[in-house]
Write a protein that holds these residues in place. Structure first.
Motif: not given
Ligand code: NAD
Length: 304
Positions: A92, A94-96, A98, A284-285, A288, A291-292
């Motif tokens: 993943s 891009s999941g973290n 942010n 949140e990450a 993310n 799920v991803d």
């Protein structure tokens, strides 16, 4: 289809797999021997970073079709061994992003105001306000090296704080920054003009030690540097010299050449703010990335 979930991957991943009709076994921690015993009965495995899928484990994974890594790096997976066995590997990327970008903004503020130093000072019984005259970030120049996912998120957040953003990325052209707050510059101009410099490139043979003695010498006196990308991109010995000579006023490092960096001389310097590679580490990450990767596994089984 049967998937093994290890390393306390967020349970949203299990829910996604189950609702797609895939059986999901949750075993948060497994010794290598246990994993070797169990892996042959699974079609997929979903890991974070603790489980080491080395060649000797992968060779036992007779039925495994896909490995999901809930995160970015694939350092805990022997990619050659997976390829040999015809096993697909997904992650993943891009999941973290942010989470890292927000950590970087926090590090910029902490360097600018020496929040880490003030914290230690008060905890040790001090109250010398004059030691903590900070600098504001508004109207300061932020040099962003690497304008991918994280570099761009940092750039837009920094622009929102009133910083002027100078970007460098040899693979990004003017059209690529149209409509953003980033002004593209050569690496030399970025080094010479930035008050803060933050690094967001991958570690490759081309970027290893890309910030060394020569580059540090080019920088503005009193520059502050942030690295939450990968250890080894900054030459740590050169950084140590640049800090002790007074050239660099502060450095915030989330990533290190050797992790953990217990032997690093940089830890002895008050000007260095150290975090233990936690840029991407938020609740949140974790959701993310789980799920991803679970969605990628579901898609993989649908497509075959
Ligand atoms: P990305 O692939 O989206 O972006 C990287 C950018 O760097 C690309 O635009 C690429 O063109 C550019 N680049 C490559 N070589 C360059 C060079 N020599 N000079 C300037 N730019 C160059 O990657 P990303 O998702 O934004 O991740 C950036 C970094 O953050 C990576 O090193 C990644 O491993 C790291 N990361 C750290 C954490 C953490 O916990 N601290 C978490 C996630 C990612």
């Amino acid at each position: 289809m049967k998937v093994l979930l290890t390393d306390s991957v967020d349970m949203k991943a299990r829910d996604i797999l189950k609702s797609a009709g895939i059986e999901a076994d949750v075993r948060p921690t497994m010794l290598e021997e246990e994993l070797k015993e169990a892996i042959a009965s699974y079609d997929a495995i979903l890991v974070r970073s603790a489980t080491k899928l080395n060649a000797s484990v992968i060779e036992r994974a007779e039925n495994l079709r896909i490995i999901g890594r809930a995160g970015v790096g694939l350092d805990n997976i022997d990619l050659d061994a997976a390829k040999k066995m015809g096993i697909e590997v997904v992650n993943s990327p891009s999941g973290n992003s942010n989470a890292v970008a927000e950590h970087v903004i926090g590090l910029i503020f902490s360097l600018a105001r020496n929040i880490h130093g003030a914290h230690s000072h008060v905890k040790a019984g001090g109250w010398e306000k004059k030691l903590f005259k900070g600098t504001e970030v508004r109207e300061k120049k932020l040099g962003v090296i690497g304008l991918g996912r994280i570099g761009r998120l940092v750039s837009s957040a920094a622009a929102g704080l009133g910083m002027e953003v100078i970007g460098y990325d040899p693979y990004v052209k003017e059209e690529g920054v149209k409509g953003t707050a980033i002004s593209l510059e050569s690496i030399e101009n970025l080094m010479r003009n930035s008050d803060f410099i933050t690094i967001h490139v991958p570690l490759t043979d081309g970027t290893r030690s890309m910030i060394g003695k020569k580059e540090l010498a080019m920088m503005k006196d009193g520059v502050m540097i942030i690295n939450a990308a990968r250890g080894g991109i900054i030459d740590e010995d050169a950084l140590y010299d640049a800090i002790t000579s007074g050239k660099v006023a502060g450095a915030a490092l989330d990533v290190w050449k050797d992790e953990p960096p217990h032997e690093s001389m940089l830890l002895k310097l008050d000007e260095v703010l150290a975090t233990p590679h936690v840029g991407g580490n938020t609740h949140e990450a974790q959701v993310n990335v789980a799920v991803d990767v679970a969605e990628k596994i579901v898609k993989f089984f649908k497509d075959i």
